[in-house]
Design a protein around this motif. Sequence first.
Motif, PDB file in Angstrom:
ATOM      1  N   LEU A 294       0.807  -1.211   0.000  1.00  0.00           N
ATOM      2  CA  LEU A 294       0.000   0.000   0.000  1.00  0.00           C
ATOM      3  C   LEU A 294       0.845   1.269   0.000  1.00  0.00           C
ATOM      4  O   LEU A 294       0.395   2.305  -0.476  1.00  0.00           O
ATOM      5  CB  LEU A 294      -0.932   0.019   1.215  1.00  0.00           C
ATOM      6  CG  LEU A 294      -1.916  -1.139   1.330  1.00  0.00           C
ATOM      7  CD1 LEU A 294      -2.671  -1.045   2.654  1.00  0.00           C
ATOM      8  CD2 LEU A 294      -2.878  -1.131   0.153  1.00  0.00           C
ATOM      9  N   ASP A 295       2.048   1.188   0.564  1.00  0.00           N
ATOM     10  CA  ASP A 295       2.897   2.378   0.683  1.00  0.00           C
ATOM     11  C   ASP A 295       4.358   1.939   0.639  1.00  0.00           C
ATOM     12  O   ASP A 295       4.863   1.363   1.598  1.00  0.00           O
ATOM     13  CB  ASP A 295       2.593   3.109   1.987  1.00  0.00           C
ATOM     14  CG  ASP A 295       3.275   4.458   2.101  1.00  0.00           C
ATOM     15  OD1 ASP A 295       4.132   4.781   1.253  1.00  0.00           O
ATOM     16  OD2 ASP A 295       2.940   5.197   3.042  1.00  0.00           O
ATOM     17  N   GLU A 296       5.032   2.213  -0.482  1.00  0.00           N
ATOM     18  CA  GLU A 296       6.436   1.783  -0.595  1.00  0.00           C
ATOM     19  C   GLU A 296       7.385   2.651   0.213  1.00  0.00           C
ATOM     20  O   GLU A 296       8.521   2.259   0.458  1.00  0.00           O
ATOM     21  CB  GLU A 296       6.869   1.717  -2.050  1.00  0.00           C
ATOM     22  CG  GLU A 296       7.006   3.043  -2.747  1.00  0.00           C
ATOM     23  CD  GLU A 296       7.506   2.913  -4.178  1.00  0.00           C
ATOM     24  OE1 GLU A 296       8.057   3.917  -4.674  1.00  0.00           O
ATOM     25  OE2 GLU A 296       7.362   1.837  -4.780  1.00  0.00           O
ATOM     26  N   ASN A 297       6.940   3.817   0.641  1.00  0.00           N
ATOM     27  CA  ASN A 297       7.729   4.696   1.503  1.00  0.00           C
ATOM     28  C   ASN A 297       6.897   5.058   2.729  1.00  0.00           C
ATOM     29  O   ASN A 297       6.441   6.199   2.862  1.00  0.00           O
ATOM     30  CB  ASN A 297       8.155   5.962   0.752  1.00  0.00           C
ATOM     31  CG  ASN A 297       9.032   5.650  -0.438  1.00  0.00           C
ATOM     32  OD1 ASN A 297       8.599   5.733  -1.577  1.00  0.00           O
ATOM     33  ND2 ASN A 297      10.252   5.249  -0.172  1.00  0.00           N
ATOM     34  N   PRO A 298       6.701   4.109   3.629  1.00  0.00           N
ATOM     35  CA  PRO A 298       5.826   4.370   4.784  1.00  0.00           C
ATOM     36  C   PRO A 298       6.422   5.407   5.728  1.00  0.00           C
ATOM     37  O   PRO A 298       7.645   5.562   5.808  1.00  0.00           O
ATOM     38  CB  PRO A 298       5.722   3.014   5.460  1.00  0.00           C
ATOM     39  CG  PRO A 298       6.926   2.269   5.037  1.00  0.00           C
ATOM     40  CD  PRO A 298       7.267   2.770   3.666  1.00  0.00           C
TER      41      PRO A 298
END
Length: 64
Positions: A36-40
């Motif tokens: 869902l988010d590659e850079n959380p």
Amino acid sequence: MKVTVDQVKCIAAGHCVMHAGAVFDQRDEDGIVILLDENPPAEFADDVRHAAAMCPAMAIQIEE
């Protein structure tokens, strides 16, 4: 932190979603991981590291 997943390696165990549900999900049809988010955000970093460590297929990679 940059997160990548290998959907081919994924065995749909769901550990990633249990440990970091804000970053990972699973496809409805087969349970394969969805990123869902590659850079959380930093507040999810420990959860993502734990999810990667718990993945039985080692399908989650993290670059710090």
